[in-house]
Design a protein around this motif. Structure first.
Motif, mmCIF file in Angstrom:
data_model
loop_
_atom_site.group_PDB
_atom_site.id
_atom_site.type_symbol
_atom_site.label_atom_id
_atom_site.label_comp_id
_atom_site.label_asym_id
_atom_site.label_seq_id
_atom_site.Cartn_x
_atom_site.Cartn_y
_atom_site.Cartn_z
ATOM 1 N N CYS A 28 -0.458 -31.726 13.428
ATOM 2 C CA CYS A 28 -0.394 -32.821 14.397
ATOM 3 C C CYS A 28 0.739 -32.669 15.404
ATOM 4 N N GLN A 34 -2.490 -34.573 19.720
ATOM 5 C CA GLN A 34 -1.810 -35.798 20.158
ATOM 6 C C GLN A 34 -2.451 -36.360 21.426
ATOM 7 N N SER A 41 2.410 -40.549 18.869
ATOM 8 C CA SER A 41 3.048 -39.457 19.596
ATOM 9 C C SER A 41 4.404 -39.943 20.083
ATOM 10 N N TYR A 43 4.536 -37.405 16.757
ATOM 11 C CA TYR A 43 4.028 -37.520 15.392
ATOM 12 C C TYR A 43 5.130 -37.090 14.435
ATOM 13 N N LYS A 160 -2.515 -44.986 23.142
ATOM 14 C CA LYS A 160 -1.100 -44.963 23.489
ATOM 15 C C LYS A 160 -0.784 -45.873 24.676
#
Length: 188
Positions: A28, A34, A41, A43, A160
């Motif tokens: 990751c 990501q 993020s 991660y 995000k």
């Protein structure tokens, strides 16, 4: 539900635990994972630990999410795949591949095995695939696995903190030659 193990010609699909925390963390760190998934993020190691030691076993225990590590016969983690229940008889598939294991068909093979299992043993009648518009690698996996691409949903995902358009597709038991648990009346 107790975790299950699935096998294909080239793969072992099984639950992951603390022994895979480092492999999940390392995978990751890939900017593509990501970018195209909803994992945090940056991660952090605690994200991987929470995933392998809490999220995965809790999902199996309460039947809300069936998560499989994808392991070729060489034994190292090649990817992750999960089917999360979204409604009665309907799950959503998500997956990622470790960079070094991409483009060899592992995720497609795993998706087919997991979907077949979900139709036969988890009483699902529809598995949806969703990916942000532009994630061509994910779309290629879905198409190779037989998903019907149904369209684009505007502003359907928050990744995000940004609303994004997504592609959506579906796989039905009949697409794999399997019976449904409930009758299906297609639009005419």
């Amino acid at each position: 539900m107790d975790p299950v193990t699935l096998t294909t010609d080239r793969l072992l699909l099984r639950t992951v635990g603390s022994q895979e925390t480092d492999a999940v963390y390392d995978a990751c760190q890939d900017p593509d994972i990501q970018r195209w998934t909803t994992i945090p993020s940056p991660y952090l190691r605690e994200h991987a630990r929470s995933f392998t030691e809490q999220l995965v076993p809790d999902g199996w225990a309460d039947g809300s999410m069936f998560t499989f590590g994808v392991f070729p016969h060489s034994g190292e983690l090649a990817g992750m795949l999960g089917i999360t229940l979204r409604a009665l008889g309907m799950g959503e598939i998500g997956f990622w591949a470790v960079k070094e294991h991409r483009a060899n068909g592992y995720v497609t093979e795993a998706a087919l095995a997991a979907c077949r299992w979900s139709f036969m043993h988890a009483a699902l009648d529809r598995v949806e695939w969703r990916a942000e518009v532009g994630n061509r690698a994910s779309r290629a996996v879905a198409e190779r696995a037989g998903f019907t691409i149904e369209g684009t949903l505007r502003s359907a995902m928050n990744n995000k903190g940004v609303r994004r358009d997504i592609w959506v597709g579906s796989l039905l038991p009949s697409d794999m030659g399997l019976p449904s648990t409930a009758p299906y009346l297609p639009a005419r």
